[in-house]
Design a protein around this motif. Structure first.
Motif, PDB file in Angstrom:
ATOM      1  N   UNK A 265       0.802  -1.239   0.000  1.00 42.57           N
ATOM      2  CA  UNK A 265       0.000   0.000   0.000  1.00 42.57           C
ATOM      3  C   UNK A 265       0.826   1.275   0.000  1.00 42.57           C
ATOM      4  N   UNK A 266       2.148   1.147   0.007  1.00 49.38           N
ATOM      5  CA  UNK A 266       3.005   2.330   0.087  1.00 49.38           C
ATOM      6  C   UNK A 266       3.367   2.892  -1.276  1.00 49.38           C
ATOM      7  N   UNK A 267       2.949   2.227  -2.338  1.00 47.75           N
ATOM      8  CA  UNK A 267       3.326   2.661  -3.685  1.00 47.75           C
ATOM      9  C   UNK A 267       2.088   3.095  -4.452  1.00 47.75           C
ATOM     10  N   UNK A 268       2.324   3.748  -5.580  1.00 47.27           N
ATOM     11  CA  UNK A 268       1.221   4.202  -6.428  1.00 47.27           C
ATOM     12  C   UNK A 268       0.585   3.018  -7.137  1.00 47.27           C
ATOM     13  N   UNK A 269      -0.727   3.065  -7.250  1.00 47.84           N
ATOM     14  CA  UNK A 269      -1.489   2.023  -7.923  1.00 47.84           C
ATOM     15  C   UNK A 269      -2.632   2.693  -8.677  1.00 47.84           C
ATOM     16  N   UNK A 270      -3.429   1.882  -9.355  1.00 48.64           N
ATOM     17  CA  UNK A 270      -4.565   2.423 -10.098  1.00 48.64           C
ATOM     18  C   UNK A 270      -5.754   1.490  -9.929  1.00 48.64           C
ATOM     19  N   UNK A 271      -6.858   2.048  -9.491  1.00 42.13           N
ATOM     20  CA  UNK A 271      -8.080   1.267  -9.337  1.00 42.13           C
ATOM     21  C   UNK A 271      -8.885   1.273 -10.638  1.00 42.13           C
ATOM     22  N   UNK A 272      -9.951   0.495 -10.650  1.00 44.70           N
ATOM     23  CA  UNK A 272     -10.798   0.426 -11.841  1.00 44.70           C
ATOM     24  C   UNK A 272     -11.455   1.771 -12.124  1.00 44.70           C
ATOM     25  N   UNK A 273     -11.949   2.414 -11.087  1.00 46.92           N
ATOM     26  CA  UNK A 273     -12.608   3.706 -11.300  1.00 46.92           C
ATOM     27  C   UNK A 273     -11.619   4.778 -11.750  1.00 46.92           C
ATOM     28  N   UNK A 274     -10.400   4.739 -11.208  1.00 41.74           N
ATOM     29  CA  UNK A 274      -9.390   5.720 -11.613  1.00 41.74           C
ATOM     30  C   UNK A 274      -9.021   5.531 -13.082  1.00 41.74           C
ATOM     31  N   UNK A 275      -8.972   4.289 -13.539  1.00 48.48           N
ATOM     32  CA  UNK A 275      -8.665   4.063 -14.952  1.00 48.48           C
ATOM     33  C   UNK A 275      -9.785   4.594 -15.843  1.00 48.48           C
ATOM     34  N   UNK A 276     -11.022   4.398 -15.427  1.00 50.35           N
ATOM     35  CA  UNK A 276     -12.142   4.924 -16.217  1.00 50.35           C
ATOM     36  C   UNK A 276     -12.050   6.439 -16.325  1.00 50.35           C
ATOM     37  N   UNK A 277     -11.693   7.098 -15.237  1.00 49.41           N
ATOM     38  CA  UNK A 277     -11.523   8.551 -15.274  1.00 49.41           C
ATOM     39  C   UNK A 277     -10.381   8.932 -16.199  1.00 49.41           C
ATOM     40  N   UNK A 278      -9.282   8.203 -16.125  1.00 49.15           N
ATOM     41  CA  UNK A 278      -8.115   8.511 -16.953  1.00 49.15           C
ATOM     42  C   UNK A 278      -8.444   8.451 -18.437  1.00 49.15           C
ATOM     43  N   UNK A 279      -9.134   7.404 -18.857  1.00 50.21           N
ATOM     44  CA  UNK A 279      -9.455   7.255 -20.272  1.00 50.21           C
ATOM     45  C   UNK A 279     -10.561   8.219 -20.685  1.00 50.21           C
ATOM     46  N   UNK A 280     -11.537   8.425 -19.814  1.00 51.27           N
ATOM     47  CA  UNK A 280     -12.663   9.293 -20.158  1.00 51.27           C
ATOM     48  C   UNK A 280     -12.235  10.736 -20.348  1.00 51.27           C
ATOM     49  N   UNK A 281     -11.200  11.164 -19.641  1.00 53.02           N
ATOM     50  CA  UNK A 281     -10.734  12.545 -19.744  1.00 53.02           C
ATOM     51  C   UNK A 281      -9.654  12.722 -20.805  1.00 53.02           C
ATOM     52  N   UNK A 282      -9.240  11.636 -21.444  1.00 53.32           N
ATOM     53  CA  UNK A 282      -8.182  11.720 -22.436  1.00 53.32           C
ATOM     54  C   UNK A 282      -8.721  11.964 -23.836  1.00 53.32           C
ATOM     55  N   UNK A 283      -7.855  11.682 -24.809  1.00 49.41           N
ATOM     56  CA  UNK A 283      -8.198  11.894 -26.213  1.00 49.41           C
ATOM     57  C   UNK A 283      -8.453  10.571 -26.927  1.00 49.41           C
TER      58      UNK A 283
END
Length: 324
Positions: A265-283
């Protein structure tokens, strides 16, 4: 020739009959209006139910169409067994496990904070706090539920992470620990409020019977009140888990966007919802494979939350206590 008394009686009988007819006619009209009103209300209620059902069907249809198209291009075996998730890279991998692991990890951290604190808060408000104090503390506690999740995200990133870094030097700027801790704080009011309502629904006679048998206050709480309200408490827990699994802004801001398969838990990770936000806000262009990945991830998230809701329903149906 009729006498005046006879005519008076006849007029009186006619007046009475007209009066009765008017009363009956008015009553029938009132009944007819009442029936129309009831049918109108039932129609609106039925339409409201249809809107809810229709919305659910629409969501399933939207997710299902794009998910089917995704799995026509990507093997479901790779989706469920691959340990890398890099659909936006040149070398593409579509294993859901890095996102799923991160979602489960941050949800577990949040539950370790929210469930015990929320349950103890509910017990304190329902069983120990005076009514006057409870009426003040409960709204204050529920204020936390009204804070925007974006604020919680920046609170985790700009306050909680620097504080934790003093004690854990190897903690990265974006990490699952601070996101999970803050998410747990956010969920505490949900667990506390629902659990308290379940405890207050327990009849006072059960408490009085336990006191009559010589039980202490602590024994009454843990051996009578909590078991009697167990179905409501478990329902609150499962709802809180669903809330944690579906949380978006906290994990998107404080946890990072690195799809990494790890339980650290001490490192950066990506959840399912965070990935949806990442792609939805991209090009990402519409209809591409990268675009379809958000629906595959969304379908996975939808299946998880549906399973949790079904589990809650079955538990309530089996263990729910009904008091008269």
């Amino acid at each position: 020739m009729m006498s005046e008394s006879t005519l008076a009686q006849l007029a009186t009988s006619i007046d009475r009959r007209e009066w009765v007819e008017r009363v009956l006619t008015g009553t029938q009209r009132i009944d007819r209006i009442r029936r129309v009103r009831e049918r109108t209300i039932l129609t609106f209620l039925f339409l409201a139910a249809l809107i809810s059902i229709g919305t659910t069907i629409g969501i399933i249809y939207t997710l299902g169409i794009e998910t089917v198209r995704f799995f026509q291009r990507v093997s479901i075996v790779d989706f469920l067994t691959d340990t890398q998730w890099t659909p936006l890279f040149t070398e593409k991998h579509f294993g859901i496990w890095p996102l799923l692991t991160a979602t489960i990890l941050v949800s577990v951290i949040a539950m370790l904070i929210a469930l015990p604190i929320g349950l103890l808060s509910a017990i304190g408000l329902a069983e120990y706090a005076p009514d006057r104090v409870a009426r003040v503390l409960k709204p204050v506690l529920e204020v936390l539920a009204g804070v925007p999740t974006v604020v919680y995200g920046y609170f985790a990133l700009l306050f909680v992470t620097p504080v934790l870094k003093r004690f854990i030097p190897q903690l990265e700027v974006f990490n699952a620990l601070s996101a999970g801790l803050v998410m747990g704080i956010m969920i505490v009011p949900l667990v506390a409020s629902l659990s308290e309502d379940a405890m207050r629904a327990v009849p006072q006679s059960l408490r009085e019977g336990a006191y009559a048998l010589g039980a202490t206050k602590l024994e009454v709480v843990w051996r009578v009140v909590v078991p009697s309200s167990l179905s409501g408490i478990v329902a609150a827990f499962i709802l809180a888990v669903s809330r944690a699994v579906g949380e978006t802004m906290i994990v998107a801001i404080a946890m990072g966007q690195v799809p990494r398969l790890t339980l650290n838990p001490l490192v950066a990770m990506e959840t399912m919802t965070a990935y949806i936000v990442q792609v939805s806000l991209g090009d990402t262009p519409h209809g591409t494979l990268e675009y379809q990945t958000i629906f595959a991830v969304g379908t996975t998230l939808f299946v998880i939350t549906m399973a949790l809701n079904l589990l809650s329903y079955r538990f309530l149906k089996r263990f729910r206590e009904v008091y008269e």
